[in-house]
Design a protein around this motif. Structure first.
Motif, short mmCIF file in Angstrom:
data_model
loop_
_atom_site.label_atom_id
_atom_site.label_comp_id
_atom_site.label_asym_id
_atom_site.label_seq_id
_atom_site.Cartn_x
_atom_site.Cartn_y
_atom_site.Cartn_z
N UNK A 65 0.85 -1.19 0.00
CA UNK A 65 0.00 0.00 0.00
C UNK A 65 0.89 1.24 0.00
N UNK A 66 0.46 2.24 -0.72
CA UNK A 66 1.18 3.51 -0.76
C UNK A 66 0.22 4.65 -1.03
N UNK A 88 -5.53 -7.15 -12.57
CA UNK A 88 -6.02 -8.41 -12.01
C UNK A 88 -5.03 -9.49 -12.41
N UNK A 89 -4.42 -10.13 -11.42
CA UNK A 89 -3.49 -11.22 -11.67
C UNK A 89 -4.14 -12.56 -11.39
N UNK A 90 -3.32 -13.58 -11.23
CA UNK A 90 -3.84 -14.91 -10.93
C UNK A 90 -4.42 -14.98 -9.52
N UNK A 94 -4.59 -5.17 -8.00
CA UNK A 94 -4.13 -3.87 -7.53
C UNK A 94 -5.24 -2.85 -7.68
N UNK A 95 -5.32 -1.96 -6.70
CA UNK A 95 -6.32 -0.91 -6.69
C UNK A 95 -5.68 0.46 -6.78
N UNK A 112 -1.80 3.46 -4.52
CA UNK A 112 -2.09 2.11 -4.98
C UNK A 112 -1.98 1.12 -3.83
N UNK A 113 -2.72 0.04 -3.95
CA UNK A 113 -2.61 -1.07 -3.01
C UNK A 113 -2.74 -2.37 -3.78
#
Length: 142
Positions: A65-66, A88-90, A94-95, A112-113
């Motif tokens: 998170x940052x 979106x990964x496996x 990330x948001x 981002x997180x």
């Protein structure tokens, strides 16, 4: 003002507490992380994500998170917490998370997180299709 045209994953109004202020009279930067956490937890509960005891049983843990602090904020001004899906990964996603003024005109903080889908033993597992579909609807274009 929010410059994103995709519907946010969540849009939660946050009411800072008087005690969230620091000795300089503005909301302490650490509180911004708590506000975004509060909004994420509300979203997770509403979306039905988490250890529920079913076949799609999974949980989400924060991997990174940052935040960038764009301007000071003061009590009692309300904040609007929003998020969009960036990737979106496996087993992770990330948001892009942001805090705005209540009227959406002032960006207060953004960053981002990354969250990881895990089983009860906290081992990464693939995102269930239901979660992937939900996230896909809020994915920003690359």
């Amino acid at each position: 003002m929010s410059d994103v045209n995709i519907e946010p994953l969540f849009d939660v109004l946050i009411k800072p507490r008087w005690a969230d202020q620091d000795s300089m009279g503005h909301i302490n930067h650490v509180q911004y992380f708590r506000y975004l956490e509060e909004a994420r937890v509300e979203w997770l509960e509403q979306a039905g994500f988490g250890m529920g005891g079913g076949a799609d049983e999974f949980g989400l843990i924060m991997a990174a998170v940052g935040l960038n602090f764009r301007r000071e904020w003061h009590h009692p001004g309300l904040l609007r917490a929003k998020a969009w899906v960036m990737r979106i990964g496996n087993s992770s996603f990330s948001l892009k998370q942001s805090l705005y003024s209540e009227d959406d005109n002032e960006l207060v903080a953004d960053g981002e997180s990354t969250l990881v889908c895990v089983n009860r033993e906290h081992r990464p597992i693939p995102l269930p299709e239901s979660a992937r579909d939900h996230l896909q609807a809020h994915l920003l274009a690359p």
